[in-house]
Scaffold this motif. Structure first.
Motif, mmCIF file in Angstrom:
data_model
loop_
_atom_site.group_PDB
_atom_site.id
_atom_site.type_symbol
_atom_site.label_atom_id
_atom_site.label_comp_id
_atom_site.label_asym_id
_atom_site.label_seq_id
_atom_site.Cartn_x
_atom_site.Cartn_y
_atom_site.Cartn_z
ATOM 1 N N UNK A 1 -14.931 -5.237 -43.843
ATOM 2 C CA UNK A 1 -15.092 -4.103 -42.931
ATOM 3 C C UNK A 1 -16.139 -4.416 -41.866
ATOM 4 N N UNK A 2 -17.263 -5.011 -42.269
ATOM 5 C CA UNK A 2 -18.305 -5.360 -41.301
ATOM 6 C C UNK A 2 -17.812 -6.419 -40.325
ATOM 7 N N UNK A 3 -17.070 -7.394 -40.810
ATOM 8 C CA UNK A 3 -16.539 -8.436 -39.924
ATOM 9 C C UNK A 3 -15.556 -7.827 -38.926
ATOM 10 N N UNK A 4 -14.700 -6.924 -39.382
ATOM 11 C CA UNK A 4 -13.763 -6.267 -38.483
ATOM 12 C C UNK A 4 -14.471 -5.425 -37.439
ATOM 13 N N UNK A 5 -15.507 -4.698 -37.844
ATOM 14 C CA UNK A 5 -16.265 -3.886 -36.892
ATOM 15 C C UNK A 5 -16.985 -4.773 -35.884
ATOM 16 N N UNK A 6 -17.581 -5.873 -36.369
ATOM 17 C CA UNK A 6 -18.277 -6.784 -35.462
ATOM 18 C C UNK A 6 -17.304 -7.389 -34.456
ATOM 19 N N UNK A 7 -16.128 -7.801 -34.925
ATOM 20 C CA UNK A 7 -15.132 -8.374 -34.027
ATOM 21 C C UNK A 7 -14.717 -7.351 -32.973
ATOM 22 N N UNK A 8 -14.489 -6.131 -33.393
ATOM 23 C CA UNK A 8 -14.093 -5.078 -32.456
ATOM 24 C C UNK A 8 -15.190 -4.795 -31.440
ATOM 25 N N UNK A 9 -16.434 -4.650 -31.907
ATOM 26 C CA UNK A 9 -17.547 -4.385 -30.992
ATOM 27 C C UNK A 9 -17.759 -5.553 -30.034
ATOM 28 N N UNK A 10 -17.630 -6.766 -30.532
ATOM 29 C CA UNK A 10 -17.821 -7.933 -29.678
ATOM 30 C C UNK A 10 -16.745 -7.987 -28.611
ATOM 31 N N UNK A 11 -15.521 -7.733 -28.986
ATOM 32 C CA UNK A 11 -14.437 -7.794 -28.014
ATOM 33 C C UNK A 11 -14.579 -6.695 -26.967
ATOM 34 N N UNK A 12 -15.080 -5.534 -27.378
ATOM 35 C CA UNK A 12 -15.265 -4.436 -26.426
ATOM 36 C C UNK A 12 -16.506 -4.630 -25.562
ATOM 37 N N UNK A 13 -17.339 -5.617 -25.911
ATOM 38 C CA UNK A 13 -18.510 -5.904 -25.095
ATOM 39 C C UNK A 13 -19.756 -5.184 -25.518
#
Length: 182
Positions: free
Chosen positions: A166-178
């Motif tokens: 879950x943390x990896x998915x959230x980090x990936x999403x936040x990173x992609x959104x900038x």
């Protein structure tokens, strides 16, 4: 512009306001839409009468606190391309590692299950093939203990694995959104 577009755009521009104040203002504008629709006006007509959400937000918040519109042309496009490439290659490495972690978790769960079921397996073997021995009974009891240890380990590993995913998915999403720096 319909009601939903108007309200969401205004919400975006009012992000610097406190949540209670922002929600109260948005409720007021939604009430304008409800009132106008009761008198037969379309959502587009009501939005036109209310004015541009950017102008309204500028009047409410002031020009210094307005965020850039989410649809602005050229908004961080080179960074998004770079982040997308980095995340693609990161996931090329991460997905096999994640698959291996899930396989290890499944193996721990199966070891726990096998250990817990060892007395039943011993009883079936004795019933089908005969040849009961105390050594096999003591081994089955030992395997129950090992199975209980693996059951506790599998529970802890499962919680950590799900939390990490879950943390990896959230980090990936936040990173992609900038919202996160690489």
């Amino acid at each position: 512009m319909n009601k939903q577009e108007f309200i969401e755009t205004l919400r975006h521009y009012l992000v610097s306001l406190p949540v209670d104040e922002r929600n109260e203002l948005l409720r007021d504008y939604e009430a304008h839409f409800i009132y106008g629709q009761q008198y037969g006006k379309s959502e587009a007509e009501i939005a036109r009468e209310l004015g541009d959400p950017l102008t309204l937000a500028r009047d409410i918040v002031g020009p210094d606190f307005l965020p850039q519109p989410p649809w602005a042309p050229g908004r961080d496009t080179p960074r998004r391309i770079g982040v997308t490439i980095v995340l693609f290659f990161l996931n090329l490495f991460a997905l096999p590692v994640i698959a291996a972690m899930w396989a290890a978790f499944a193996a721990i769960c199966l070891a726990a299950l096998a250990g817990m079921l060892s007395p039943i397996i011993l009883a079936l073997e004795s019933a089908l093939y005969g040849g009961y021995s105390p050594f096999k009974l003591f081994m089955a009891i030992g395997f129950v203990g090992i199975g209980m240890l693996f059951a506790g380990l599998s529970r802890a590993a499962g919680i950590e694995l799900i939390s990490g995913m879950a943390k990896y998915g959230q980090w990936t999403s936040r990173t992609w959104k900038g919202r996160t720096r690489l």
